[in-house]
Motif scaffolding. Structure first.
Motif, PDB file in Angstrom:
ATOM      1  N   LEU A  29       0.820  -1.210   0.000  1.00 41.86           N
ATOM      2  CA  LEU A  29       0.000   0.000   0.000  1.00 41.86           C
ATOM      3  C   LEU A  29       0.853   1.260   0.000  1.00 41.86           C
ATOM      4  O   LEU A  29       0.338   2.357   0.127  1.00 41.86           O
ATOM      5  CB  LEU A  29      -0.918   0.007   1.237  1.00 41.86           C
ATOM      6  N   GLY A  30       2.172   1.065  -0.108  1.00 44.44           N
ATOM      7  CA  GLY A  30       3.081   2.205  -0.090  1.00 44.44           C
ATOM      8  C   GLY A  30       3.258   2.827  -1.452  1.00 44.44           C
ATOM      9  O   GLY A  30       3.070   2.188  -2.487  1.00 44.44           O
ATOM     10  N   GLN A  31       3.629   4.109  -1.402  1.00 44.10           N
ATOM     11  CA  GLN A  31       3.888   4.826  -2.652  1.00 44.10           C
ATOM     12  C   GLN A  31       4.673   6.088  -2.308  1.00 44.10           C
ATOM     13  O   GLN A  31       4.117   7.096  -1.928  1.00 44.10           O
ATOM     14  CB  GLN A  31       2.573   5.199  -3.360  1.00 44.10           C
ATOM     15  N   GLY A  32       5.991   6.011  -2.387  1.00 47.56           N
ATOM     16  CA  GLY A  32       6.820   7.144  -2.045  1.00 47.56           C
ATOM     17  C   GLY A  32       7.996   6.733  -1.188  1.00 47.56           C
ATOM     18  O   GLY A  32       8.385   5.568  -1.163  1.00 47.56           O
ATOM     19  N   GLN A  33       8.538   7.704  -0.441  1.00 41.19           N
ATOM     20  CA  GLN A  33       9.699   7.456   0.392  1.00 41.19           C
ATOM     21  C   GLN A  33       9.329   7.571   1.866  1.00 41.19           C
ATOM     22  O   GLN A  33       8.251   8.036   2.215  1.00 41.19           O
ATOM     23  CB  GLN A  33      10.809   8.456   0.048  1.00 41.19           C
ATOM     24  N   GLY A  34      10.265   7.166   2.740  1.00 36.72           N
ATOM     25  CA  GLY A  34      10.013   7.255   4.176  1.00 36.72           C
ATOM     26  C   GLY A  34       8.843   6.391   4.577  1.00 36.72           C
ATOM     27  O   GLY A  34       8.681   5.263   4.100  1.00 36.72           O
ATOM     28  N   PHE A  35       7.993   6.929   5.459  1.00 36.50           N
ATOM     29  CA  PHE A  35       6.845   6.119   5.893  1.00 36.50           C
ATOM     30  C   PHE A  35       5.793   5.972   4.796  1.00 36.50           C
ATOM     31  O   PHE A  35       4.941   5.098   4.860  1.00 36.50           O
ATOM     32  CB  PHE A  35       6.211   6.673   7.175  1.00 36.50           C
ATOM     33  N   TYR A  36       5.854   6.822   3.771  1.00 32.93           N
ATOM     34  CA  TYR A  36       4.934   6.636   2.648  1.00 32.93           C
ATOM     35  C   TYR A  36       5.266   5.372   1.842  1.00 32.93           C
ATOM     36  O   TYR A  36       4.462   4.924   1.025  1.00 32.93           O
ATOM     37  CB  TYR A  36       4.958   7.850   1.722  1.00 32.93           C
ATOM     38  N   ALA A  37       6.450   4.807   2.069  1.00 30.46           N
ATOM     39  CA  ALA A  37       6.785   3.540   1.427  1.00 30.46           C
ATOM     40  C   ALA A  37       5.970   2.392   2.008  1.00 30.46           C
ATOM     41  O   ALA A  37       5.825   1.343   1.385  1.00 30.46           O
ATOM     42  CB  ALA A  37       8.283   3.254   1.590  1.00 30.46           C
ATOM     43  N   TYR A  38       5.426   2.600   3.206  1.00 28.28           N
ATOM     44  CA  TYR A  38       4.599   1.579   3.854  1.00 28.28           C
ATOM     45  C   TYR A  38       3.111   1.845   3.643  1.00 28.28           C
ATOM     46  O   TYR A  38       2.330   0.930   3.400  1.00 28.28           O
ATOM     47  CB  TYR A  38       4.901   1.542   5.359  1.00 28.28           C
ATOM     48  N   LEU A  39       2.718   3.107   3.776  1.00 27.27           N
ATOM     49  CA  LEU A  39       1.324   3.498   3.543  1.00 27.27           C
ATOM     50  C   LEU A  39       1.336   4.774   2.711  1.00 27.27           C
ATOM     51  O   LEU A  39       1.956   5.769   3.112  1.00 27.27           O
ATOM     52  CB  LEU A  39       0.589   3.747   4.867  1.00 27.27           C
ATOM     53  N   SER A  40       0.659   4.768   1.608  1.00 27.12           N
ATOM     54  CA  SER A  40       0.684   5.929   0.725  1.00 27.12           C
ATOM     55  C   SER A  40      -0.077   7.098   1.335  1.00 27.12           C
ATOM     56  O   SER A  40      -0.902   6.945   2.238  1.00 27.12           O
ATOM     57  CB  SER A  40       0.068   5.571  -0.633  1.00 27.12           C
ATOM     58  N   HIS A  41       0.201   8.270   0.813  1.00 23.24           N
ATOM     59  CA  HIS A  41      -0.491   9.476   1.256  1.00 23.24           C
ATOM     60  C   HIS A  41      -1.998   9.349   1.039  1.00 23.24           C
ATOM     61  O   HIS A  41      -2.799   9.768   1.885  1.00 23.24           O
ATOM     62  CB  HIS A  41       0.060  10.686   0.490  1.00 23.24           C
ATOM     63  N   THR A  42      -2.406   8.750  -0.078  1.00 24.94           N
ATOM     64  CA  THR A  42      -3.835   8.580  -0.386  1.00 24.94           C
ATOM     65  C   THR A  42      -4.522   7.711   0.648  1.00 24.94           C
ATOM     66  O   THR A  42      -5.639   8.008   1.095  1.00 24.94           O
ATOM     67  CB  THR A  42      -4.010   7.970  -1.781  1.00 24.94           C
ATOM     68  N   VAL A  43      -3.871   6.614   1.053  1.00 23.82           N
ATOM     69  CA  VAL A  43      -4.445   5.710   2.057  1.00 23.82           C
ATOM     70  C   VAL A  43      -4.600   6.435   3.390  1.00 23.82           C
ATOM     71  O   VAL A  43      -5.638   6.329   4.065  1.00 23.82           O
ATOM     72  CB  VAL A  43      -3.572   4.458   2.220  1.00 23.82           C
ATOM     73  N   MET A  44      -3.578   7.192   3.779  1.00 19.16           N
ATOM     74  CA  MET A  44      -3.647   7.912   5.051  1.00 19.16           C
ATOM     75  C   MET A  44      -4.762   8.956   5.055  1.00 19.16           C
ATOM     76  O   MET A  44      -5.482   9.111   6.039  1.00 19.16           O
ATOM     77  CB  MET A  44      -2.300   8.570   5.350  1.00 19.16           C
TER      78      MET A  44
END
Length: 355
Positions: free
Chosen positions: A124-139
């Motif tokens: 579900l990640g997309q990006g760097q840092g913690f976005y690698a685990y959960l994307s901004h869209t999901v959050m």
């Protein structure tokens, strides 16, 4: 039970109005001495205006064993706590949280942390840092409703509270005056500016006022940090993670430190103070709220310092769970007191202007 609390608080307020020894102690007493009759809404207003500094109790000659048995800090604290539940929406959940708040908050954090940790195992990640685990869209999909619904519930609650306490028409001066009082924590300075007696009868101290300011400004800085990150993401296309000298970090790191120190200090002071001068039944819930805020602050700082290590996924799950529970419980936990306190300060300005 709420009616009984109102009746007892009214009895004590009427005795205070006759005595008037504490007239200059805080905003509560000028409000008391300006009236002769106190409706239920007036007592509720006084309760939310009271900052529980306890100076009036230690100065009073009518406390137990006197037959008047005055304990105004406790009487107003119990009305104040009950008023949040009485005006909260939905009331059913508010009453359940009142009796089992620590259990509800604890179980919610554990459940949410496990859920977030499981989510990090999926792609579900997309990006760097913690976005690698959960994307901004999901959050955003998770936290937008978790933030907006409690705000709507608080807005509804404040509307009913304002009507019940006879709130008048607000001017810009009323709002600025209330914010100035809150910014300086004026009502925690004590009757003579020496501080309050929260911890001990003979110990005038500004520690509680300062720690409240640490907590308030720390929370506001953390909120500003998140808001600035949102603006950078949507307004300028700059995505996290942000550098150490970026606006989110420059706001968030000091905010997290202030919030950690403030909640830790307030929790310590509560262990030193007499619980019988507040609302004893709410002591555990108030401590749980401080622990929750402390957890949000320290886990956020942990993400900053340990975000590049193997601990990232676990810390992220814990931090997101703490933030989610803090948001969802906003209308029912001690967090609500900030909104009601501000409403009471604004109403105090309105009433003083109308006299």
């Amino acid at each position: 039970m709420y009616d009984e609390m109102i009746t007892e608080a009214r009895r004590q307020v009427e005795i205070c109005n006759a005595c008037r020894y504490c007239e200059g102690y805080c905003s509560v007493f000028p409000e008391i001495t300006s009236s002769r009759d106190f409706a239920d809404g007036d007592i509720t207003h006084l309760a939310n205006l009271c900052h529980n500094c306890r100076g009036c109790y230690y100065a009073c000659q009518y406390t137990e064993p006197h037959e008047f048995a005055i304990n105004l800090p406790k009487a107003l604290a119990e009305v104040r706590q009950a008023s949040w539940k009485d005006h909260a929406w939905p009331q059913g959940f508010a009453k359940a949280f009142d009796t089992s708040g620590v259990l509800i908050a604890g179980l919610a954090v554990v459940f949410a942390a496990c859920l977030f940790w499981l989510m990090t195992a999926f792609d579900l990640g997309q990006g760097q840092g913690f976005y690698a685990y959960l994307s901004h869209t999901v959050m955003v999909a998770i936290f937008a409703p978790a933030f907006l619904f409690p705000l709507a519930a608080i807005a509804y609650s404040l509307r009913t509270y304002w009507r019940a306490t006879g709130g008048g028409v607000i001017s810009l001066g009323d709002i600025t005056g209330a914010f100035a009082s809150a910014a300086h924590m004026k009502n925690l300075k004590g009757g003579h500016g020496e501080g309050c007696n929260f911890e001990d009868e003979d110990a005038f101290s500004h520690r509680r006022r300062i720690l409240h300011q640490f907590t308030m400004y720390g929370f506001l800085l953390c909120f500003a940090s998140t808001s600035s990150g949102t603006i950078l993401h949507y307004g300028f296309g700059l995505e996290a993670p942000y550098g150490p000298f970026s606006l989110p970090k420059l706001l968030g790191v000091p905010g997290g430190i202030l919030l950690s120190l403030g909640t830790l200090g307030l929790g310590y002071l509560k262990t030193k103070a007499d619980p019988n001068l507040g609302a004893p039944n709410a002591w555990g819930g108030e401590m749980a709220f401080l622990v929750l805020l402390f957890g949000v602050a320290t886990s956020g700082l942990g993400l900053y310092w340990l975000g590049s290590t193997a601990l990232l996924s676990g810390l992220l799950a814990l931090h997101l769970a703490l933030v989610l529970v803090l948001f969802v419980l906003l209308p029912y936990s001690k967090m609500a007191h900030g909104f009601y306190r501000m409403a009471a300060l604004i109403q105090d300005e309105v009433r003083r202007r109308q006299k």
